[in-house]
Design an enzyme around this catalytic site. Structure first.
Site, mmCIF file in Angstrom:
data_model
loop_
_atom_site.group_PDB
_atom_site.id
_atom_site.type_symbol
_atom_site.label_atom_id
_atom_site.label_comp_id
_atom_site.label_asym_id
_atom_site.label_seq_id
_atom_site.Cartn_x
_atom_site.Cartn_y
_atom_site.Cartn_z
ATOM 1 N N ASP A 44 0.841 -1.203 0.000
ATOM 2 C CA ASP A 44 0.000 0.000 0.000
ATOM 3 C C ASP A 44 0.879 1.258 0.000
ATOM 4 O OD1 ASP A 44 0.845 -0.115 2.608
ATOM 5 O OD2 ASP A 44 -1.149 0.071 3.505
ATOM 6 N N SER A 45 2.212 1.069 -0.040
ATOM 7 C CA SER A 45 3.121 2.186 -0.326
ATOM 8 C C SER A 45 2.796 2.750 -1.707
ATOM 9 C CB SER A 45 4.595 1.736 -0.264
ATOM 10 O OG SER A 45 4.798 0.551 -1.000
ATOM 11 N N ASP A 83 -1.188 -6.169 -0.352
ATOM 12 C CA ASP A 83 -1.486 -5.545 0.940
ATOM 13 C C ASP A 83 -2.984 -5.342 1.126
ATOM 14 O OD1 ASP A 83 0.562 -5.088 2.729
ATOM 15 O OD2 ASP A 83 1.177 -3.181 1.832
ATOM 16 N N LYS A 113 -1.146 -9.456 2.714
ATOM 17 C CA LYS A 113 -0.369 -8.989 3.873
ATOM 18 C C LYS A 113 -1.228 -8.017 4.670
ATOM 19 C CE LYS A 113 3.342 -6.027 3.618
ATOM 20 N NZ LYS A 113 2.840 -4.897 4.432
ATOM 21 N N GLU A 115 -1.234 -5.553 8.509
ATOM 22 C CA GLU A 115 -0.409 -4.988 9.577
ATOM 23 C C GLU A 115 -1.016 -5.268 10.945
ATOM 24 O OE1 GLU A 115 0.269 -0.817 8.799
ATOM 25 O OE2 GLU A 115 1.147 -1.221 6.831
ATOM 26 N N GLU A 182 9.414 -4.385 10.218
ATOM 27 C CA GLU A 182 9.809 -3.074 9.681
ATOM 28 C C GLU A 182 10.371 -2.181 10.791
ATOM 29 O OE1 GLU A 182 7.035 -1.092 7.083
ATOM 30 O OE2 GLU A 182 8.240 0.737 7.038
HETATM 31 O O1 KIV Z 1 3.543 -1.113 1.562
HETATM 32 C C1 KIV Z 1 4.723 -1.498 1.545
HETATM 33 O O2 KIV Z 1 5.493 -1.219 0.622
HETATM 34 C C2 KIV Z 1 5.187 -2.310 2.665
HETATM 35 C C3 KIV Z 1 6.654 -2.566 2.740
HETATM 36 C C4 KIV Z 1 7.327 -1.348 3.209
HETATM 37 C C5 KIV Z 1 6.959 -3.750 3.578
HETATM 38 O O3 KIV Z 1 4.404 -2.706 3.476
#
Ligand code: KIV
Length: 285
Positions: A44-45, A83, A113, A115, A182
């Site tokens: 989600d970056s 994500d 993924k 969090e 992280e």
């Molecule tokens: O969203 C992302 O790019 C991430 C990485 C920084 C692990 O969660």
């Protein structure tokens, strides 16, 4: 050979390091896949790197599905992890399963993924029970930026270190196939990598992790809004792109691009017919 969650576990068991990078589009995914990267995270970056948001809070399920599907089309061998965006799983176990299912069905990911540690244990259990592999993410979890009060390394004081350890064991017990660590001290990350049976994937967590992940735009020097301490530049693609854009701009303005070799030819008789057609139109006006 297609990488799966089994490949990741076998690599940890054999002591081989796992490589992961983020990607948000088809062409980048193809290049990473061809380079032999084991796993591609549609992180989600995306919100920071592609959509220009200041954080990841505004990223939606639709954004993740759209970009996840593009990456999945480009990744032949890499395991694609997508994500779960902010508020797509925290609200209830039901929401978590439904949204993880959408990322698999519509985004065509190989895993999701999310969090959090102890607080999302029930969500991880339910998603895994539905047949969807989960990569957990603990330590600095950017979706909680407002609760953390900034991007800060985690596990540096006693309470935070204890919480990190509790979170790591909680996600393993819930059935996560891997855990991203992280911004945690390297010593704690190495310790966890030894103690956990599932692979640890570090980002700003030192060389003792079972694998590493970076945001691809960071490691290629393409993103300059902020640069975390751990983001080594493996190439200066941002500078190369800027130079390419400037060269194009200069050539367009000097009329040196396009040159004859970049153009298509037309036979004389076709050109004459075109002129004839143009005269008819002009004469009729
Ligand atoms: O969203 C992302 O790019 C991430 C990485 C920084 C692990 O969660």
């Amino acid at each position: 050979m297609k990488n799966t969650i089994k490949t990741f576990q076998q690599m940890k068991d054999r002591g081989e390091k796992i490589s992961m990078l983020t990607a948000y589009d088809y062409s980048t995914a193809k290049l990473e896949d061809a380079a032999g990267i084991n796993g591609i995270l549609v992180g989600d970056s995306l919100g920071n790197v592609v959509l220009g948001y200041p954080d990841t809070i505004s990223v939606t399920m639709e954004d993740m599905i759209h970009h996840g599907a593009a990456v999945s089309r480009g990744a032949e061998n890499s395991l694609v992890v997508i994500d779960m965006p902010f508020m797509s799983y925290e609200t209830s176990v039901y929401d978590a399963v439904v949204n993880a299912g959408r990322l698999m069905k519509e985004g065509r990911g190989g895993a999701v993924k999310l969090e959090g540690g102890v607080s999302v244990k029930e969500q991880i259990k339910a998603i895994v029970s539905a047949g969807i592999p989960v990569n957990a993410h603990i330590g600095l979890t950017p979706q909680s930026i407002n609760a953390f009060g900034g991007f800060k390394a985690q596990g540096k004081d006693t309470e935070s270190a204890r919480r990190l350890i509790r979170d790591a064991f909680a996600v393993q017990e819930a059935g996560a196939f891997a855990v991203t660590l992280e911004c945690v001290p390297a010593r704690l990350a190495s310790f966890l990598s030894e103690k956990l049976t599932i692979p640890t994937i570090g980002i700003g967590a030192g060389a003792g992790c079972d694998g590493q992940i970076l945001v691809y735009a960071d490691m290629l020097g393409m993103f300059s809004d902020f640069c975390p301490k751990f983001a080594k530049h493996f190439a200066n693609v941002g500078e190369a792109m800027k130079q390419g854009f400037a060269d194009y701009d200069a050539e367009v303005k000097a009329s040196t691009y396009p040159a004859p070799e970049h153009t298509y030819k037309v036979d004389d008789e076709v050109f004459e017919a075109a002129m004839d057609e143009a005269s008819k139109i002009c004469d009729a006006r």
